[in-house]
Write an enzyme that holds these catalytic residues in place. Structure first.
Site, PDB file in Angstrom:
ATOM      1  N   CYS A 110      -2.298  -4.572  -0.235  1.00  0.00           N
ATOM      2  CA  CYS A 110      -1.980  -5.721   0.205  1.00  0.00           C
ATOM      3  C   CYS A 110      -1.008  -5.729   1.306  1.00  0.00           C
ATOM      4  O   CYS A 110      -0.617  -4.747   1.800  1.00  0.00           O
ATOM      5  CB  CYS A 110      -1.439  -6.620  -1.200  1.00  0.00           C
ATOM      6  SG  CYS A 110       0.223  -5.787  -1.560  1.00  0.00           S
TER       7      CYS A 110
ATOM      8  N   CYS B 223       2.154  -3.700   0.499  1.00  0.00           N
ATOM      9  CA  CYS B 223       1.881  -2.534   0.549  1.00  0.00           C
ATOM     10  C   CYS B 223       1.679  -1.796   1.829  1.00  0.00           C
ATOM     11  O   CYS B 223       2.188  -0.892   1.955  1.00  0.00           O
ATOM     12  CB  CYS B 223       0.997  -1.926  -0.707  1.00  0.00           C
ATOM     13  SG  CYS B 223       1.474  -2.422  -2.497  1.00  0.00           S
TER      14      CYS B 223
ATOM     15  N   GLU C   2       1.086   1.695  -5.033  1.00  0.00           N
ATOM     16  CA  GLU C   2       1.174   2.288  -3.735  1.00  0.00           C
ATOM     17  C   GLU C   2       3.093   2.155  -3.757  1.00  0.00           C
ATOM     18  O   GLU C   2       3.510   3.311  -3.249  1.00  0.00           O
ATOM     19  CB  GLU C   2       0.801   1.467  -2.554  1.00  0.00           C
ATOM     20  CG  GLU C   2      -0.548   1.378  -2.649  1.00  0.00           C
ATOM     21  CD  GLU C   2      -1.141  -0.163  -3.083  1.00  0.00           C
ATOM     22  OE1 GLU C   2      -0.837  -0.168  -4.403  1.00  0.00           O
ATOM     23  OE2 GLU C   2      -1.726  -0.647  -2.771  1.00  0.00           O
TER      24      GLU C   2
ATOM     25  N   HIS D 289       3.669  -2.316  -7.777  1.00  0.00           N
ATOM     26  CA  HIS D 289       1.970  -1.973  -7.158  1.00  0.00           C
ATOM     27  C   HIS D 289       2.067  -0.311  -7.419  1.00  0.00           C
ATOM     28  O   HIS D 289       3.086   0.295  -6.952  1.00  0.00           O
ATOM     29  CB  HIS D 289       1.727  -2.570  -6.092  1.00  0.00           C
ATOM     30  CG  HIS D 289       1.539  -3.962  -6.074  1.00  0.00           C
ATOM     31  ND1 HIS D 289       0.722  -4.503  -4.941  1.00  0.00           N
ATOM     32  CD2 HIS D 289       1.884  -5.063  -6.917  1.00  0.00           C
ATOM     33  CE1 HIS D 289       0.642  -5.929  -5.174  1.00  0.00           C
ATOM     34  NE2 HIS D 289       1.452  -6.116  -6.290  1.00  0.00           N
TER      35      HIS D 289
END
Length: 142
Positions: free
Chosen positions: A76, A79, A48, A46
């Site tokens: 999420c 993260c 992040e 992801h």
């Protein structure tokens, strides 16, 4: 946030979910990343996570104390936890994520008594642009 949006647009061009993230400290950009889960064949890639990893390598520490994270979508659970563990000072995000978010939706990780560090959160920064980018991306997939 404009750099995060640029990264998100680049991700969309590669067929990735358009999410971008930027780590900043003292006005200096330490890292910029976009989602790469398909490209890397990695469910943890992801934006992040990738930005946090790059910033940590750059400063030589897993603690990103004094750093701020700009991301186009509400993080999420994975993260949000990484942001906490990295000790990010302030989280700015664009669009809220009712289904997958973990900051102001879902598990609300930072409100949990088991959360060791909660960053200051500023939601809705460039929300319209972030949400439009996601809507356009998913509309083209349906």
């Amino acid at each position: 946030m404009e750099r995060a949006l640029e990264a998100a647009r680049a991700a969309a061009a590669l067929g990735e979910v358009p999410v971008g993230a930027v780590v900043v400290r003292g006005g200096q950009v330490l890292a910029t990343a976009a989602n790469r889960t398909l490209t890397d064949r990695d469910p943890t890639a992801h934006a992040e996570i990738l930005a946090l990893r790059a910033a940590a390598r750059r400063i030589g520490s897993e603690r990103l104390t004094g750093c701020d994270l700009y991301v186009t979508l509400e993080p999420c659970p994975m993260c949000a936890a990484a942001i906490s563990f990295a000790r990010i000072r302030r989280l700015y995000y664009g669009a809220g994520d009712e289904k997958g978010g973990a900051v102001e939706h879902g598990v609300r990780l930072y409100a949990s008594p088991t959360c060791h560090h909660a960053p200051e959160v500023v939601a809705g920064l460039a929300e319209r642009d972030s949400a439009a980018l996601l809507r356009t991306f998913f509309r083209s997939r349906r």
